[in-house]
Motif scaffolding. Structure first.
Motif, PDB file in Angstrom:
ATOM      1  N   SER A  49       0.846  -1.225   0.000  1.00 16.52           N
ATOM      2  CA  SER A  49       0.000   0.000   0.000  1.00 16.52           C
ATOM      3  C   SER A  49       0.864   1.251   0.000  1.00 16.52           C
ATOM      4  CB  SER A  49      -0.908  -0.001   1.234  1.00 16.52           C
ATOM      5  OG  SER A  49      -0.078   0.091   2.382  1.00 16.52           O
ATOM      6  N   VAL A  50       2.145   1.112   0.204  1.00 18.54           N
ATOM      7  CA  VAL A  50       3.001   2.315   0.199  1.00 18.54           C
ATOM      8  C   VAL A  50       3.020   2.926  -1.194  1.00 18.54           C
ATOM      9  CG1 VAL A  50       5.191   1.310  -0.514  1.00 18.54           C
ATOM     10  CG2 VAL A  50       5.127   3.158   1.216  1.00 18.54           C
ATOM     11  N   ARG A  51       2.612   2.155  -2.203  1.00 20.21           N
ATOM     12  CA  ARG A  51       2.638   2.701  -3.573  1.00 20.21           C
ATOM     13  C   ARG A  51       1.724   3.921  -3.691  1.00 20.21           C
ATOM     14  NH1 ARG A  51       5.618  -0.745  -5.975  1.00 20.21           N
ATOM     15  NH2 ARG A  51       5.682  -2.940  -5.347  1.00 20.21           N
ATOM     16  N   ILE A  52       0.772   4.015  -2.786  1.00 21.79           N
ATOM     17  CA  ILE A  52      -0.120   5.192  -2.849  1.00 21.79           C
ATOM     18  C   ILE A  52       0.688   6.458  -2.551  1.00 21.79           C
ATOM     19  CG2 ILE A  52      -2.156   6.257  -1.801  1.00 21.79           C
ATOM     20  CD1 ILE A  52      -3.285   3.549  -1.257  1.00 21.79           C
ATOM     21  N   LEU A  53       1.834   6.261  -1.870  1.00 24.39           N
ATOM     22  CA  LEU A  53       2.689   7.418  -1.526  1.00 24.39           C
ATOM     23  C   LEU A  53       3.010   8.255  -2.763  1.00 24.39           C
ATOM     24  CD1 LEU A  53       5.752   7.638   0.634  1.00 24.39           C
ATOM     25  CD2 LEU A  53       6.307   7.318  -1.750  1.00 24.39           C
ATOM     26  N   TYR A  54       3.182   7.580  -3.887  1.00 26.33           N
ATOM     27  CA  TYR A  54       3.656   8.304  -5.085  1.00 26.33           C
ATOM     28  C   TYR A  54       2.613   9.278  -5.634  1.00 26.33           C
ATOM     29  CZ  TYR A  54       7.386   4.927  -4.898  1.00 26.33           C
ATOM     30  OH  TYR A  54       8.450   4.169  -4.464  1.00 26.33           O
ATOM     31  N   ILE A  55       1.375   9.141  -5.208  1.00 27.68           N
ATOM     32  CA  ILE A  55       0.409  10.171  -5.653  1.00 27.68           C
ATOM     33  C   ILE A  55      -0.112  10.984  -4.466  1.00 27.68           C
ATOM     34  CG2 ILE A  55      -0.461   9.260  -7.844  1.00 27.68           C
ATOM     35  CD1 ILE A  55      -2.548   7.713  -6.269  1.00 27.68           C
ATOM     36  N   HIS A  56      -0.056  10.375  -3.253  1.00 25.40           N
ATOM     37  CA  HIS A  56      -0.584  11.124  -2.097  1.00 25.40           C
ATOM     38  C   HIS A  56       0.352  12.282  -1.724  1.00 25.40           C
ATOM     39  CE1 HIS A  56      -2.295  12.177   1.740  1.00 25.40           C
ATOM     40  NE2 HIS A  56      -1.125  11.965   2.323  1.00 25.40           N
ATOM     41  N   VAL A  57       1.618  11.976  -1.584  1.00 24.55           N
ATOM     42  CA  VAL A  57       2.560  13.018  -1.113  1.00 24.55           C
ATOM     43  C   VAL A  57       2.672  14.163  -2.131  1.00 24.55           C
ATOM     44  CG1 VAL A  57       4.946  13.461  -0.485  1.00 24.55           C
ATOM     45  CG2 VAL A  57       3.793  11.407   0.367  1.00 24.55           C
ATOM     46  N   PRO A  58       2.858  13.874  -3.433  1.00 25.19           N
ATOM     47  CA  PRO A  58       2.905  14.995  -4.388  1.00 25.19           C
ATOM     48  C   PRO A  58       1.619  15.824  -4.396  1.00 25.19           C
ATOM     49  CG  PRO A  58       3.763  12.997  -5.410  1.00 25.19           C
ATOM     50  CD  PRO A  58       3.160  12.586  -4.095  1.00 25.19           C
ATOM     51  N   SER A  59       0.478  15.158  -4.206  1.00 24.47           N
ATOM     52  CA  SER A  59      -0.773  15.943  -4.184  1.00 24.47           C
ATOM     53  C   SER A  59      -0.751  16.910  -3.005  1.00 24.47           C
ATOM     54  CB  SER A  59      -1.988  15.005  -4.032  1.00 24.47           C
ATOM     55  OG  SER A  59      -2.073  14.160  -5.141  1.00 24.47           O
TER      56      SER A  59
END
Lengths: 245, 215, 62, 221
Positions: A49-59
């Motif tokens: 689920s850490v893959r969500i990091l790549y869109i959550h943090v930049p957003s």
């Protein structure tokens, strides 16, 4: 700075920059998604689920970045009465609001597997929620005032007041969060990010920035043309009235 | 007292007036003649430094040199500037402190009220005043503000015949005492130098080509 | 396809959900912005066209 | 009597006269707070645990009710124009309005708050900290409220819009205000939260005259 105050000259600049902006966006997006989301390593603790990091943090980065951009443009608009800065600020707000909303949604989708609930009053998520309200307020004020010119200056003052208060809100929310801190909560961006994740993350950040500039240009041109239509109608009405009464 | 140098007035995107220049010295009065909607009220607000000028400059001077509008200007516009729920006495007391900086004596207030025929209404709330009485109450504020430069925007509206005559005498007295008057009126006004603002309205060509600096 | 889903582990749906939402949001915003620009560009050209016609008429008329 | 006191006392008088906002806000504050038990149930233990937060949130909404007319009344009858031409500077006018609002609207809420604390089952020991937190925290509401009131003075139904603009700005005062009362209840030292609430109020006091007077000048154009 006043060189580009002329709308047509600024439009030519935008046309020159646009292909480069879109190019950077696509390249960074491709690298970020491939190196990070698809082939990147899973996280020891959170697994996939850490893959969500790549869109959550930049957003979340963009949500903050755009609000500061609006404040900067508002300051320029207020001090030098620069019409294009005002149009840039007004065009940026919806983009910032969308990014804030996406940050909230991806944050909660990330929270579910990690803590089992969709919404967790984590300090950062809460600050992003309050930031979302600031965006809504800014856009609502634009709608509420009919007089275009006054609306510009009122919204600029609001953006500056909002920006000055953001650090206080951020501090108070974090302070409040530590006060009501449940037992050790895994921080949203995980432990220190090792390089294999960092580069794709930065790439995605750059991709989102390029996306912002690209969409900003489109929305600015729409606002500029709307002003021109309004001005043409005004002149036509005046001309039909024989210059004046 | 006041100098305007090629002043231009803008409301939103619309350029209302351009190239307005005149000077006003103690004892003088200028009548800005223009139809409604041309921007004469905006010009007065610009003189009162409430509205920034689009171009040109407005300079206030008093006996000691350059001054601020807030030092010497009294503005009379279509809004009464009185609190409806307060009595006329309460309104005038507060306003004269706010505008002239000193508390008016009871005698002074009564004298002004008598002068304007408002004595019987002095202690009743302004809400119950007729239009004419309300306009006279605004004249009372003008007298108590102790300001040297009177900016009057269509001052005759709402006044009956006697009221207009009274206003003319007040203006004459103000000028004799060394004050100045800048007045807008669509009709004619006795013994004031006239400036016709219609000559200052920019002719507008339809938008055909590239908009360059403009929109 | 199922192999890909399994590889995402138990939280697969959340990951896909997140990417789906972000894609929808960004594509939707871009689409709205581009449409808005095209629409206003059309209206500006037509408004400017009318103005030219007015100018030419009054030109002959006066 | 100086011009500043004249304006402040006049506004204070008007706040309590018919059509003024003070009575309205006070009535709302008392009624809304006594509404919560109908929703949360009468059990004093549950009520006491949320009482401080509820009182603070309701005080904020009571403030919001009175803020949208802060400048609008003067804008509509032309008094604002006369004030801008008066001996007072724009920040002076704003500061007078803020003081009149705090004394006229917020202080009565604070005076009534012990009554509402009892209704919500707050122990007697917490009433002192509650009133102190309100005294220290509510000035920020009047100051930030004045800024947004000046920004929305030209908006007709500005009340609802003001709520949207103000709630994010009220968050810090709410957090520190309510937390200082909680600390009192739990027995920990409330001074930290109190000082922070005071800091927020002082900051708002410094920000408001500058921002609000710019907005007022804009509205009076």
């Amino acid at each position: 700075m006043h060189y580009f105050a002329n709308p047509t000259r600024f439009q030519r600049l935008m046309d020159i920059l646009r292909p480069w902006v879109v190019g950077v966006m696509l390249a960074m997006l491709a690298y970020g998604l491939l190196a990070g989301t698809v082939f990147g390593p899973a996280d020891r603790l959170q697994g996939e689920s850490v893959r969500i990091l790549y869109i959550h943090v930049p957003s979340a980065w963009m949500a903050m970045f755009i609000y500061v951009a609006i404040a900067a443009a508002s300051f320029v608009a207020l001090v030098w009465r620069h019409p294009l800065a005002l149009i840039a600020a007004r065009a940026s707000a919806p983009i910032g609001a969308v990014f804030t909303l996406l940050a909230l949604i991806t944050g909660s989708l990330w929270g579910k597997p990690t803590w089992g609930t969709f919404w967790v009053w984590d300090g950062r998520l809460t600050s992003v929620l309050v930031l979302f309200f600031l965006y809504l307020g800014y856009m609502a004020l634009w709608q509420a005032l009919e007089d275009e010119e006054k609306a510009g200056r009122a919204t600029s003052i609001l953006a500056l007041v909002g920006t000055v208060n953001i650090p206080i809100i951020k501090f108070s929310v974090d302070w409040w969060n530590t006060l009501h801190q449940p037992a050790s909560v895994v921080r949203l961006d995980g432990p220190t990010i090792d390089p294999s994740m960092l580069w794709p993350l930065l790439a995605m950040g750059l991709a989102f920035k390029a996306y912002y500039v690209w969409v900003l240009f489109a929305r600015m041109e729409a606002l500029m043309d709307a002003r021109r239509v309004q001005a043409a109608q005004l002149r036509a009405a005046q001309h039909a009235a024989g210059g004046a009464l | 007292m006041l100098t305007l140098d090629s002043v231009a007035i803008r409301r939103g995107d619309k350029l209302l007036l351009t190239g307005v220049s005149f000077a006003l010295r103690a004892g003088e009065a200028v009548h800005l003649k223009a139809a409604n909607g041309v921007g004469k009220s905006s010009l007065l607000r610009a003189v009162a430094e409430l509205l920034p000028v689009a171009a040109g400059s407005i300079a206030h001077q008093n006996a000691h040199g350059p001054a601020e509008a807030a030092d010497q200007v009294a503005l009379l516009d279509e809004q009464p500037g009185l609190k409806a729920s307060e009595s006329l006495r309460g309104n005038l007391t507060s306003l004269s402190i706010l505008l002239s900086g000193r508390t008016p004596g009871a005698g002074e207030l009564d004298a002004v009220a008598d002068r304007l025929g408002l004595a019987p209404l002095f202690d009743s709330p302004v809400r119950y005043f007729s239009t004419g009485q309300r306009r006279r109450a605004v004249l009372a504020r003008l007298l108590l503000s102790a300001r040297t430069l009177w900016l009057l925007d269509e001052p005759y509206t709402g006044l009956d015949q006697a009221g207009r005559a009274l206003l003319d005498t007040l203006i004459a007295e103000h000028r004799n005492a060394g004050g100045a008057v800048l007045m807008t009126h669509h009709g004619d006004v006795p013994d004031m130098s006239v400036i016709d603002l219609m000559g200052h309205v920019p002719q507008v060509a339809p938008d055909t080509g590239d908009d360059g600096e403009r929109w | 396809m199922t192999a890909f889903l399994d590889s995402l582990g138990p939280h697969g749906p959340y990951i896909l959900g997140a990417y789906g939402v972000v894609t929808a949001g960004l594509v939707g915003l871009a689409y709205d912005s581009l449409m808005r620009r095209k629409q206003w560009r059309k209206r500006r050209d037509s408004a400017r066209g009318d103005a030219r016609r007015d100018a030419s008429n009054t030109g002959e008329g006066s | 009597m100086t011009a500043w006191w004249t304006l402040m006392l006049r506004d204070l008088r008007l706040a309590w006269r018919s059509g003024g906002a003070a009575g309205l806000s006070l009535g709302f504050f008392v009624m809304a707070t006594s509404l919560y038990p109908f929703g949360l149930g009468p059990d004093p233990v549950t009520l006491a645990s949320v009482a401080a937060g509820l009182i603070w949130v309701t005080a904020m909404f009571a403030a919001l009710l009175s803020l949208d007319r802060l400048f609008q009344a003067d804008f509509e009858d032309g008094t604002l124009t006369q004030l801008l031409l008066s001996k007072l500077t724009a920040p002076g006018i704003v500061f007078a309005k803020i003081t009149a609002h705090w004394l006229g609207v917020m202080l009565p809420l604070i005076i009534v708050s012990p009554l509402l604390a009892l209704i919500l089952g707050l122990p007697g020991s917490a009433i002192g900290p509650l009133m102190l937190s309100l005294v220290v925290g509510t000035p920020a509401l009047s100051c930030l409220g004045a800024v947004v009131a000046a920004l929305t003075v030209a908006v007709r139904r500005g009340g609802a819009l003001m709520t949207i603009l103000l709630i994010p700005l009220f968050v810090p005062s709410l957090i520190f205000g309510a937390a200082s009362v909680e600390a009192g209840l739990v027995g920990t030292d409330p001074s930290g939260a109190l000082l922070l609430a005071a800091a927020v109020s002082l900051f708002a006091l410094a920000l408001a005259p500058v921002a609000a007077s710019a907005a007022l000048r804009l509205a009076a154009e």
